[in-house]
Scaffold this motif. Sequence first.
Motif, mmCIF file in Angstrom:
data_model
loop_
_atom_site.group_PDB
_atom_site.id
_atom_site.type_symbol
_atom_site.label_atom_id
_atom_site.label_comp_id
_atom_site.label_asym_id
_atom_site.label_seq_id
_atom_site.Cartn_x
_atom_site.Cartn_y
_atom_site.Cartn_z
ATOM 1 N N ARG A 60 -9.946 16.596 3.359
ATOM 2 C CA ARG A 60 -9.268 15.311 3.172
ATOM 3 C C ARG A 60 -10.136 14.333 2.390
ATOM 4 N NH1 ARG A 60 -5.052 12.226 2.115
ATOM 5 N NH2 ARG A 60 -4.931 10.307 3.347
ATOM 6 N N LEU A 64 -9.568 12.626 -1.406
ATOM 7 C CA LEU A 64 -9.669 11.192 -1.672
ATOM 8 C C LEU A 64 -10.696 10.893 -2.751
ATOM 9 C CD1 LEU A 64 -9.481 9.783 1.978
ATOM 10 C CD2 LEU A 64 -7.678 9.755 0.250
ATOM 11 N N ASN A 67 -9.050 11.703 -6.066
ATOM 12 C CA ASN A 67 -8.106 10.636 -6.402
ATOM 13 C C ASN A 67 -8.826 9.388 -6.902
ATOM 14 O OD1 ASN A 67 -5.992 12.251 -5.634
ATOM 15 N ND2 ASN A 67 -5.538 11.159 -3.739
ATOM 16 N N TYR A 205 -1.141 0.674 -3.674
ATOM 17 C CA TYR A 205 -1.073 2.135 -3.603
ATOM 18 C C TYR A 205 -0.226 2.626 -2.430
ATOM 19 C CZ TYR A 205 -4.768 1.526 -6.969
ATOM 20 O OH TYR A 205 -5.470 1.130 -8.068
ATOM 21 N N ARG A 209 2.828 5.293 -2.864
ATOM 22 C CA ARG A 209 2.493 6.528 -2.143
ATOM 23 C C ARG A 209 1.392 7.325 -2.850
ATOM 24 N NH1 ARG A 209 7.953 9.356 -2.018
ATOM 25 N NH2 ARG A 209 8.289 8.047 -3.857
ATOM 26 N N ASP A 211 -2.606 8.141 -2.306
ATOM 27 C CA ASP A 211 -3.656 8.046 -1.298
ATOM 28 C C ASP A 211 -4.999 7.699 -1.922
ATOM 29 O OD1 ASP A 211 -1.923 8.658 0.732
ATOM 30 O OD2 ASP A 211 -2.320 10.807 0.662
ATOM 31 N N THR A 212 -5.636 6.649 -1.392
ATOM 32 C CA THR A 212 -7.000 6.281 -1.768
ATOM 33 C C THR A 212 -7.788 6.084 -0.475
ATOM 34 O OG1 THR A 212 -6.559 3.899 -1.765
ATOM 35 C CG2 THR A 212 -6.143 5.099 -3.829
ATOM 36 N N THR A 215 -6.220 3.121 1.541
ATOM 37 C CA THR A 215 -5.011 3.427 2.307
ATOM 38 C C THR A 215 -5.324 4.352 3.477
ATOM 39 O OG1 THR A 215 -4.455 5.319 0.882
ATOM 40 C CG2 THR A 215 -3.596 3.158 0.239
ATOM 41 N N ALA A 216 -6.240 5.298 3.276
ATOM 42 C CA ALA A 216 -6.594 6.218 4.361
ATOM 43 C C ALA A 216 -7.296 5.484 5.496
ATOM 44 C CB ALA A 216 -7.478 7.340 3.831
ATOM 45 N N ASP A 219 -4.709 3.462 7.436
ATOM 46 C CA ASP A 219 -3.893 4.387 8.231
ATOM 47 C C ASP A 219 -4.639 4.842 9.485
ATOM 48 O OD1 ASP A 219 -1.849 4.185 6.445
ATOM 49 O OD2 ASP A 219 -2.308 6.038 5.374
#
Length: 520
Positions: A60, A64, A67, A205, A209, A211-212, A215-216, A219
């Motif tokens: 994961r 990231l 990205n 972002y 939608r 993912d950076t 945002t992670a 979340d």
Amino acid sequence: MTGLSALSVFSLSRLRLPYASVLVLASLVALLSLAPLGFIGWITYDVGWETVKELVFRPRVGDLLVNTFLLEALSIPLSILIAVSLAWLTERTDIPFARLWAWLAVAPLAVPAFVHSYAWVSLVPGMHGLTSGVFVSVLAYYPFLYLPVAAALRRLDPAIEDAAASLGLGPWAVFFRAVLPQLRLAICGGSLLIGLHLLSEYGLYVMIRFDTFATAIVDQFQSAYNSPAANMLGGVLVACCLLLLGLEILLRGNERYARVGSGAARPADRRRLGFFTLPALLLPILLAALTLGVPFVTLARWLYLGGAAIWQADMLGSSFLQTIILALAGGILATIAAAPMAWLSVRAPGRFQRILEACHYYVGSLPGVVVALALVTVTVRLFLPLYQTFATLLIAYVMLFLPRAMVGLRASIAQAPVELERAAMALGRTPAQAVRQVTMRLAAPGAAASIALTALGITNELTATLMLSPNGVETLATRFWSLTSEIDYVSAAPYATLMVVLSLPLTLLLHAHSKRTAGQ
């Protein structure tokens, strides 16, 4: 010659006096900026190395990182290309309506990034992923590059270009060999600012939608408050920021960009576009349509669908007033906090000073949620009376927007010759008076731009405001976000409109500042 040497030694010896006090002030600000890093370090120590390896070295995080790298590698060069091209057209050519295009190039700063994103998602519901992220990011953030590049072009001595042309260089060679190197400081500063925003941006972002790390992290915190996984992601994000800072320092170099004297007495000659006038007009027209037309049409549609019923004067007025107060107070405090480091980075560059400068910059790459949680931990454990107060919220704003304040101040101080400080001290001014009455006066337009740029960011700041605001405090951004989270896009439209209205005067101030720095 002997007298000049004695004067130089005398001035240098007195220059050490303000250096020590300024160094202490810059160190205190840097220490404050390290609070989020200390928070992540404490969490890392608390969970243990085995848990750290499990949380960081996993697929994961690799996704990231990819990205983030692609987002930075694509967005920043495109922003440089657009900003430099547009600045050259508006400042150095005879393109029609140059002043209008120059203002429209700055105006997108009045539209929050997440409003840009939602406007495009409303227009093209299928927009998502890396390509959409790069597209919206460039539209939202390229003005951060246009402003310093356009200002630098106005300040350049046209004699440099004349000398290059007299040596037989053609127009393109003159630009790439004589003009572009003089823009390096502006390009590096603007690119760093964009790069930090790309690392910390959240709302933009989420809506498309993509993912950076930002945002992670949010979340993770929403699913498990204060989770070690989110803190470890924050640590990786800090590492990305430090890497970006190191690259910017290498590219910036140590060249000097100031000169003693007022420079050229004449403005630079504008080049005639001739046959290329119509093709050249396509760039500013297209950018204005994409960056301003789409958001304004979207907002107009929301307002039309809602009618007069969505304009609730009591709630709108309260959010508007609170936003203004927080934006101005935070902008002034951030600029004051950035001033010592900005002066040191220009007047006394060195290894330790660059470490302090990195401390000022890295915190700007963190999502507001990480800075907010760090301040929550510190206030709850050490300074409980400050928990959820305006003071804590303003401290968060200062930490988050130090990079914005630094960029404008550093460029302005770099163009205030140190010889003028030394001359003032030789005439009887104390070191502090020389800095305040000479350098800071010359840098005042840059300070005003820093306040405006910081206030723009505070007006649109979201996550830290949500977490740190005292009870009953709601800004335009937080109200807009809460309504859009409830899928009530119509009711959210007035708050987005007021954010734009509040930000427009600040963009005008930035535009006026760039004009004043050129002596126009």
